[in-house]
Design a protein around this motif. Structure first.
Motif, PDB file in Angstrom:
ATOM      1  N   LYS A 160      52.613 -11.538 -24.477  1.00  8.15           N
ATOM      2  CA  LYS A 160      53.286 -12.702 -23.850  1.00  8.15           C
ATOM      3  C   LYS A 160      53.036 -12.210 -22.433  1.00  8.15           C
ATOM      4  O   LYS A 160      53.503 -12.778 -21.093  1.00  8.15           O
ATOM      5  CB  LYS A 160      54.678 -12.240 -24.066  1.00  8.15           C
ATOM      6  CG  LYS A 160      55.775 -14.078 -23.462  1.00  8.15           C
ATOM      7  CD  LYS A 160      56.901 -13.816 -24.591  1.00  8.15           C
ATOM      8  CE  LYS A 160      58.078 -14.758 -24.000  1.00  8.15           C
ATOM      9  NZ  LYS A 160      58.331 -14.142 -21.908  1.00  8.15           N
ATOM     10  N   ALA A 161      53.022 -10.859 -22.264  1.00 13.26           N
ATOM     11  CA  ALA A 161      53.848  -9.635 -20.748  1.00 13.26           C
ATOM     12  C   ALA A 161      52.426 -10.319 -20.428  1.00 13.26           C
ATOM     13  O   ALA A 161      51.903 -10.644 -19.267  1.00 13.26           O
ATOM     14  CB  ALA A 161      53.878  -8.207 -20.752  1.00 13.26           C
ATOM     15  N   SER A 162      50.937  -9.808 -20.585  1.00 10.59           N
ATOM     16  CA  SER A 162      50.004  -9.840 -20.276  1.00 10.59           C
ATOM     17  C   SER A 162      49.594 -11.441 -20.408  1.00 10.59           C
ATOM     18  O   SER A 162      48.837 -11.216 -18.882  1.00 10.59           O
ATOM     19  CB  SER A 162      48.619  -9.822 -21.173  1.00 10.59           C
ATOM     20  OG  SER A 162      48.643  -8.413 -21.650  1.00 10.59           O
ATOM     21  N   GLU A 163      50.175 -12.487 -20.920  1.00 11.80           N
ATOM     22  CA  GLU A 163      49.493 -13.910 -20.342  1.00 11.80           C
ATOM     23  C   GLU A 163      50.589 -14.164 -18.763  1.00 11.80           C
ATOM     24  O   GLU A 163      50.294 -14.975 -18.296  1.00 11.80           O
ATOM     25  CB  GLU A 163      50.828 -14.663 -21.228  1.00 11.80           C
ATOM     26  CG  GLU A 163      50.424 -16.321 -20.900  1.00 11.80           C
ATOM     27  CD  GLU A 163      50.367 -17.108 -22.376  1.00 11.80           C
ATOM     28  OE1 GLU A 163      50.774 -18.283 -22.281  1.00 11.80           O
ATOM     29  OE2 GLU A 163      51.375 -16.895 -22.683  1.00 11.80           O
ATOM     30  N   GLU A 164      52.005 -13.480 -19.359  1.00 12.54           N
ATOM     31  CA  GLU A 164      52.449 -14.014 -17.660  1.00 12.54           C
ATOM     32  C   GLU A 164      52.109 -13.078 -16.493  1.00 12.54           C
ATOM     33  O   GLU A 164      51.902 -13.943 -15.404  1.00 12.54           O
ATOM     34  CB  GLU A 164      54.260 -13.364 -18.257  1.00 12.54           C
ATOM     35  CG  GLU A 164      54.891 -14.711 -19.079  1.00 12.54           C
ATOM     36  CD  GLU A 164      55.902 -13.861 -19.409  1.00 12.54           C
ATOM     37  OE1 GLU A 164      56.071 -12.158 -19.054  1.00 12.54           O
ATOM     38  OE2 GLU A 164      56.464 -14.519 -20.329  1.00 12.54           O
ATOM     39  N   LYS A 165      51.460 -12.324 -16.527  1.00 16.20           N
ATOM     40  CA  LYS A 165      50.675 -11.500 -16.009  1.00 16.20           C
ATOM     41  C   LYS A 165      49.607 -12.280 -15.197  1.00 16.20           C
ATOM     42  O   LYS A 165      49.584 -12.558 -13.430  1.00 16.20           O
ATOM     43  CB  LYS A 165      51.016  -9.971 -16.244  1.00 16.20           C
ATOM     44  CG  LYS A 165      50.101  -8.851 -14.952  1.00 16.20           C
ATOM     45  CD  LYS A 165      50.448  -7.461 -15.617  1.00 16.20           C
ATOM     46  CE  LYS A 165      48.942  -6.560 -14.753  1.00 16.20           C
ATOM     47  NZ  LYS A 165      48.093  -5.201 -14.581  1.00 16.20           N
ATOM     48  N   VAL A 166      48.901 -12.350 -16.347  1.00 16.65           N
ATOM     49  CA  VAL A 166      47.449 -13.519 -15.735  1.00 16.65           C
ATOM     50  C   VAL A 166      47.704 -14.537 -14.626  1.00 16.65           C
ATOM     51  O   VAL A 166      47.208 -15.005 -13.827  1.00 16.65           O
ATOM     52  CB  VAL A 166      46.621 -12.768 -16.398  1.00 16.65           C
ATOM     53  CG1 VAL A 166      45.813 -12.062 -17.023  1.00 16.65           C
ATOM     54  CG2 VAL A 166      46.927 -14.188 -17.960  1.00 16.65           C
ATOM     55  N   ILE A 167      49.301 -15.409 -15.270  1.00 17.45           N
ATOM     56  CA  ILE A 167      49.073 -16.732 -14.738  1.00 17.45           C
ATOM     57  C   ILE A 167      49.350 -16.395 -13.738  1.00 17.45           C
ATOM     58  O   ILE A 167      49.068 -17.555 -12.635  1.00 17.45           O
ATOM     59  CB  ILE A 167      49.493 -17.060 -15.845  1.00 17.45           C
ATOM     60  CG1 ILE A 167      49.284 -17.250 -17.131  1.00 17.45           C
ATOM     61  CG2 ILE A 167      50.864 -18.304 -14.992  1.00 17.45           C
ATOM     62  CD1 ILE A 167      50.386 -18.357 -18.389  1.00 17.45           C
ATOM     63  N   ALA A 168      50.487 -15.044 -13.458  1.00 19.15           N
ATOM     64  CA  ALA A 168      51.221 -14.496 -12.079  1.00 19.15           C
ATOM     65  C   ALA A 168      49.862 -15.102 -11.371  1.00 19.15           C
ATOM     66  O   ALA A 168      49.916 -14.998  -9.885  1.00 19.15           O
ATOM     67  CB  ALA A 168      51.506 -14.271 -11.929  1.00 19.15           C
ATOM     68  N   ALA A 169      48.336 -14.308 -11.883  1.00 23.52           N
ATOM     69  CA  ALA A 169      48.090 -13.823 -11.265  1.00 23.52           C
ATOM     70  C   ALA A 169      46.903 -15.433 -10.408  1.00 23.52           C
ATOM     71  O   ALA A 169      46.381 -14.440  -9.537  1.00 23.52           O
ATOM     72  CB  ALA A 169      47.186 -12.663 -10.832  1.00 23.52           C
ATOM     73  N   GLY A 170      46.719 -15.401 -10.769  1.00 20.62           N
ATOM     74  CA  GLY A 170      46.310 -17.202 -11.242  1.00 20.62           C
ATOM     75  C   GLY A 170      45.143 -18.009 -11.882  1.00 20.62           C
ATOM     76  O   GLY A 170      44.689 -18.336 -11.487  1.00 20.62           O
ATOM     77  N   ALA A 171      45.128 -17.066 -12.791  1.00 19.24           N
ATOM     78  CA  ALA A 171      44.318 -17.544 -14.048  1.00 19.24           C
ATOM     79  C   ALA A 171      45.356 -18.712 -14.674  1.00 19.24           C
ATOM     80  O   ALA A 171      46.002 -18.829 -14.687  1.00 19.24           O
ATOM     81  CB  ALA A 171      44.503 -16.425 -15.185  1.00 19.24           C
ATOM     82  N   GLU A 172      44.160 -19.769 -15.222  1.00 22.77           N
ATOM     83  CA  GLU A 172      44.340 -21.052 -15.553  1.00 22.77           C
ATOM     84  C   GLU A 172      44.181 -20.513 -17.309  1.00 22.77           C
ATOM     85  O   GLU A 172      43.183 -20.609 -17.913  1.00 22.77           O
ATOM     86  CB  GLU A 172      43.443 -22.130 -14.952  1.00 22.77           C
ATOM     87  CG  GLU A 172      43.814 -23.438 -16.234  1.00 22.77           C
ATOM     88  CD  GLU A 172      42.951 -24.882 -14.894  1.00 22.77           C
ATOM     89  OE1 GLU A 172      43.053 -25.718 -15.839  1.00 22.77           O
ATOM     90  OE2 GLU A 172      42.757 -24.419 -13.896  1.00 22.77           O
ATOM     91  N   VAL A 173      45.642 -21.089 -17.527  1.00 26.06           N
ATOM     92  CA  VAL A 173      45.702 -21.279 -19.250  1.00 26.06           C
ATOM     93  C   VAL A 173      45.465 -22.327 -20.017  1.00 26.06           C
ATOM     94  O   VAL A 173      46.771 -23.307 -19.453  1.00 26.06           O
ATOM     95  CB  VAL A 173      46.604 -20.216 -19.638  1.00 26.06           C
ATOM     96  CG1 VAL A 173      47.168 -20.253 -21.047  1.00 26.06           C
ATOM     97  CG2 VAL A 173      46.837 -18.744 -19.767  1.00 26.06           C
ATOM     98  N   VAL A 174      44.715 -22.413 -20.732  1.00 24.36           N
ATOM     99  CA  VAL A 174      43.894 -23.936 -20.989  1.00 24.36           C
ATOM    100  C   VAL A 174      44.954 -23.871 -22.640  1.00 24.36           C
ATOM    101  O   VAL A 174      43.994 -23.470 -23.516  1.00 24.36           O
ATOM    102  CB  VAL A 174      42.628 -24.155 -21.142  1.00 24.36           C
ATOM    103  CG1 VAL A 174      42.860 -25.937 -21.506  1.00 24.36           C
ATOM    104  CG2 VAL A 174      42.339 -24.940 -19.613  1.00 24.36           C
ATOM    105  N   LYS A 175      46.018 -24.680 -22.262  1.00 23.90           N
ATOM    106  CA  LYS A 175      46.813 -24.997 -23.931  1.00 23.90           C
ATOM    107  C   LYS A 175      46.738 -26.226 -25.056  1.00 23.90           C
ATOM    108  O   LYS A 175      46.225 -25.940 -26.025  1.00 23.90           O
ATOM    109  CB  LYS A 175      48.002 -24.401 -24.248  1.00 23.90           C
ATOM    110  CG  LYS A 175      47.860 -23.213 -23.742  1.00 23.90           C
ATOM    111  CD  LYS A 175      49.817 -23.276 -24.013  1.00 23.90           C
ATOM    112  CE  LYS A 175      49.847 -20.987 -23.006  1.00 23.90           C
ATOM    113  NZ  LYS A 175      51.294 -21.049 -23.315  1.00 23.90           N
ATOM    114  N   ASP A 176      45.851 -27.558 -24.297  1.00 24.82           N
ATOM    115  CA  ASP A 176      45.834 -28.455 -25.115  1.00 24.82           C
ATOM    116  C   ASP A 176      44.032 -28.566 -25.378  1.00 24.82           C
ATOM    117  O   ASP A 176      43.390 -29.262 -25.022  1.00 24.82           O
ATOM    118  CB  ASP A 176      45.909 -29.803 -24.022  1.00 24.82           C
ATOM    119  CG  ASP A 176      45.080 -29.622 -22.707  1.00 24.82           C
ATOM    120  OD1 ASP A 176      44.657 -28.281 -22.245  1.00 24.82           O
ATOM    121  OD2 ASP A 176      44.998 -30.744 -22.358  1.00 24.82           O
TER     122      ASP A 176
END
Length: 327
Positions: free
Chosen positions: A277-293
């Protein structure tokens, strides 16, 4: 000669590092992990060690050696089989050449979620899998969580199998990984993990696949901002003890070890979930786009030739069926 050198080196290193602990404990068990101190698997075994020491009144101590101090996973598994090392934490992938069932239980898209994986391993199937290690000199004590591997790349969001066509992905040097990419229409490029960042940056490859903590800590999110949560591989982690060391323990102490190991698995999974969870939040804050659908149906259907190649016996087919039916 290589095996002898490995065994002698392990003996000398562990004897030196565990000397002080041995002086105050009746039995000192040496446990190996390739991950660094503080990593969830290392902290899990440490928690197990604390419980065992407490419940045995200090008679049994477990010394944890992280950061590959005793060797890489395959080497330390071999040393544990011979009783040179007492315990090892390793990925199922490293057991593939020793215990065939570990390959079947590490196939792509076999598990619906991490919760499904836990239910499989914590139930009758997990007990059945554990029973196949004893003839190889190993006694499984706990199944840890290694997370789910996902695709990430520098080109585009991946939502369908078609989006993968022709793309170049780094994978580990593993036949299942290579065949998985081929079945999805992508090109597998095995290479050392340390070369992935520069290879994506220079366009040698388009992306790679791994879990959130690795995507974060490696810096890959900087050069491959599209991360697809497809969870194509969930490879269990195992804590096992040498059969030689195990048989020196009394039945009562064996039960203490088993209980402590189960309790440590609960903690390790919690720590892993927090790290993800911490890593996901960190990369999203840094600009990564996470595709969940992601509709996994087509991805799963594309694995038909992979399963045909690796699930070749009635026993293996039945195991896959029972895993998929586990609720």
């Amino acid at each position: 000669m290589k095996l002898l050198d490995t065994v002698l080196t392990a003996f000398l290193v562990t004897a030196a590092l565990a000397g002080a602990a041995s002086a105050e404990c009746e039995t000192t068990l040496r446990s190996s992990d390739t991950h660094p101190d503080g990593y969830p698997t290392v902290e899990g075994v440490k928690a197990m060690a604390a419980e065992v020491k407490e419940k045995t009144g200090g008679r049994i101590c477990i010394e944890v050696f992280p950061s590959s101090q005793l060797g890489e996973e395959k080497d330390t598994i071999e040393q544990t089989q011979f009783g040179v090392i007492d315990m090892v934490r390793a990925s199922f992938g490293s057991f593939n050449d020793i215990v065939p069932v570990t390959q079947t239980t590490s196939l792509p898209y076999l598990y619906r979620s991490e919760d499904h994986l836990h239910k499989v391993l914590d139930g009758p199937i997990g007990e059945e899998i554990a029973g196949q290690f004893a003839e190889h000199g190993l006694i499984p004590l706990a199944y840890y969580d290694g997370g789910a591997r996902n695709f990430y790349n520098s080109k585009q969001p991946i939502r369908t199998v078609e989006d993968l066509k022709g793309m170049k992905f780094r994978v580990m040097q593993n036949d299942v990984f290579v065949d998985m990419m081929s079945a999805l229409g992508a090109n597998a490029t095995p290479m050392p993990y340390g070369e992935v960042y520069s290879s994506i940056q220079t366009g040698v490859i388009d992306g790679a696949e791994n879990n959130f903590p690795s995507y974060d800590s490696s810096g890959h999110a900087e050069v491959a901002k599209y991360f697809t949560l497809d969870q194509h591989l969930m490879v269990p982690e195992l804590v096992a003890v040498s059969k030689t060391s195990w048989e020196k323990l009394s039945p009562g102490d064996q039960e203490i070890m088993r209980t402590a190991a189960r309790n440590s698995a609960t903690l390790q999974r919690k720590l892993w979930a927090e790290q993800e969870k911490a890593s996901e939040e960190k990369v999203i804050a840094a600009g990564a786009e996470v595709v969940k659908d992601v509709d996994k149906t087509a991805f799963i259907e594309a694995m038909a030739p992979v399963y045909e190649k690796y699930v070749t016996t009635p026993e293996a087919r039945d195991l896959v069926k029972r895993i998929r039916e586990t609720q």
